[in-house]
Design an enzyme around this catalytic site. Structure first.
Site, PDB file in Angstrom:
ATOM      1  N   SER A   1       0.724  -1.225   0.129  1.00  0.00           N
ATOM      2  CA  SER A   1      -0.157   0.007  -0.019  1.00  0.00           C
ATOM      3  C   SER A   1       0.686   1.351   0.037  1.00  0.00           C
ATOM      4  O   SER A   1       0.281   2.387  -0.151  1.00  0.00           O
ATOM      5  CB  SER A   1      -1.079   0.076   1.129  1.00  0.00           C
ATOM      6  OG  SER A   1      -0.400   0.333   2.322  1.00  0.00           O
TER       7      SER A   1
ATOM      8  N   LYS B   1       1.227   3.915   7.296  1.00  0.00           N
ATOM      9  CA  LYS B   1       0.327   4.900   6.548  1.00  0.00           C
ATOM     10  C   LYS B   1       0.907   6.195   6.566  1.00  0.00           C
ATOM     11  O   LYS B   1       1.545   6.631   7.630  1.00  0.00           O
ATOM     12  CB  LYS B   1      -0.982   4.743   6.876  1.00  0.00           C
ATOM     13  CG  LYS B   1      -1.538   3.557   6.559  1.00  0.00           C
ATOM     14  CD  LYS B   1      -1.919   3.185   4.994  1.00  0.00           C
ATOM     15  CE  LYS B   1      -2.558   1.990   5.136  1.00  0.00           C
ATOM     16  NZ  LYS B   1      -1.530   0.613   5.010  1.00  0.00           N
TER      17      LYS B   1
END
Length: 239
Positions: A159, A197
């Protein structure tokens, strides 16, 4: 001779690499240059590559390396005052080598290093179970660490590929409980899910943003997310 936009993009990539050790995403470059679409960034990068100022790194998602800066730009960049200079470390057959985060630096064998614990795996994808206990230690160049306490995590997932973080990389994290918008962080969600993230704020909420369009940004109330650390660099090994 570079156009103004080409110079702005080159300097933005150069500064981001010096700050975080990873190149900016195409969305970040688009926003920084106030362009309407990423196609303009593609054209600028192609022009810089053709003129020998940057190169695209093979087999990596949108990974870039600054090869040189125009003399006029080099003389105008003030010296950085941060206490550390994060970079990417790449290993070949077990030997760690420093990859330069600034032009004209020669790749040299890392000599001065410190041992830090590897605390398990971190999800760069769908969050997995919370950070585990110390599994083993690794040696990291002192210049990457700077001040504070550090630990390492092995990346699982894709990701964050547009931030230059790949599945199987080992990320170096400095302990922190707060973050600035745009920082890449280790976030603990609901005290049970750990994920890597980019940290953003959406009003009173916290957004955990992926660097891969295949993953949606996740929004949480501030009481559900705890910052466990901030990315300062990464290690990549080739076997």
């Amino acid at each position: 001779m570079l156009t103004r936009k080409q110079q702005e993009l080159l300097l933005f990539i150069h500064e981001r690499m010096k700050e975080s050790g990873v190149p900016p995403s195409f969305d970040e470059m688009k926003d920084a240059l106030d362009l309407a679409s990423k196609s303009g960034i593609h054209r600028l990068i192609t022009a810089l590559e053709e003129r020998g100022f940057i190169r695209r790194l093979p087999n990596r998602a949108r990974a870039l390396e600054v090869i040189k800066l125009p003399e006029a730009m080099t003389s105008s960049i003030p010296p950085r005052r941060t206490g550390f200079s994060p970079s990417v470390i790449e290993g070949s057959r077990g030997k760690l080598q420093a990859v330069p985060s600034a032009p004209a630096k020669q790749v040299e064998e890392v000599r001065n290093s410190s041992s830090i614990p590897v605390m398990g795996r971190i999800a760069a994808g769908v969050p997995i179970s919370a950070i585990q206990n110390n599994t083993h230690d690794i040696s990291v160049p002192m210049e990457m660490l700077g001040s504070g306490e550090h630990y390492a995590l092995e990346v699982k997932g894709d990701s964050m590929i547009e931030a230059g973080i790949l599945d199987g990389d080992t990320v170096i994290i400095r302990n922190a409980t707060t973050a600035n918008p745009g920082d890449i962080v280790v976030a603990l969600v609901d005290d049970e899910e750990a994920t890597l993230k980019r940290f953003r704020r959406r009003g009173a909420s916290i957004a955990l943003e992926a660097a891969n369009p295949a993953y949606e940004t996740r929004i949480f109330g501030p009481d559900r997310v705890k910052i466990q650390g901030k990315l300062v660099g990464l290690i990549r090994r080739y076997h």
